[in-house]
Write an enzyme that holds these catalytic residues in place. Structure first.
Site, PDB file in Angstrom:
ATOM      1  N   SER A  67       0.359 -13.008  -9.109  1.00 30.88           N
ATOM      2  CA  SER A  67      -0.670 -13.146  -8.092  1.00 30.88           C
ATOM      3  C   SER A  67      -1.492 -11.877  -7.888  1.00 30.88           C
ATOM      4  O   SER A  67      -1.020 -10.767  -8.118  1.00 30.88           O
ATOM      5  CB  SER A  67       0.010 -13.515  -6.773  1.00 30.88           C
ATOM      6  N   THR A  68      -2.693 -12.074  -7.406  1.00 30.59           N
ATOM      7  CA  THR A  68      -3.532 -10.928  -7.047  1.00 30.59           C
ATOM      8  C   THR A  68      -2.948 -10.135  -5.887  1.00 30.59           C
ATOM      9  O   THR A  68      -3.396  -9.024  -5.616  1.00 30.59           O
ATOM     10  CB  THR A  68      -4.962 -11.387  -6.677  1.00 30.59           C
TER      11      THR A  68
END
Length: 142
Positions: A67-68
């Site tokens: 994930s970012t």
């Protein structure tokens, strides 16, 4: 004392740091489900860095995944909990890791011209990451 070897790469985030290398050839995420953001210890079960701390190391790995939120993970480790790596070197920076380094102000490089990062740098080597000059100097650990 071993002779220093110098490598050249692409600058992601400028700055100059030196420290002991912590190296894996596997991808890694800088988010909380992989790293303990308050201690810097890798908690991902089965990863070859499991149980090791990235605190004050030059972290060398393949690329980022997941994930970012990894961008904010590194920011928290460096700026709030003071347990993040001093520098980052990737085989190939992913935009998650690159933005994390920039947000957190961690010197970072990738794409070493002289070889794959984990082949020219080993855990325990002393590394000077000069992302102002685009160089990585390595003194092999004996």
């Amino acid at each position: 004392m071993s002779e220093a070897k110098t490598y050249h790469g692409r600058v992601i985030c400028k700055g100059k740091v030196e420290g002991e290398a912590l190296v894996t050839r596997k991808p890694l995420s800088l988010m909380g489900s992989v790293l303990n953001l308050m201690t810097g210890v890798v908690e991902l079960g089965g990863h070859d860095l499991e149980g090791q701390s990235v605190k004050d190391k030059i972290l060398v790995y393949d690329t980022d995944y997941m994930s970012t939120s990894g961008s904010f993970g590194l920011l928290n480790m460096v700026q709030i909990y003071k347990c993040g790596p001093k520098g980052l070197i990737w085989r190939e920076a992913h935009n998650i890791g690159a933005s994390a380094a920039i947000y957190a102000g961690v010197p970072a490089m990738d794409q070493l011209r002289e070889g794959v990062a984990w082949e020219v740098i080993k855990t325990g080597d002393w590394v000077t990451l000069d992302a102002d000059a685009g160089t990585v100097e390595v003194i092999a650990h004996r």
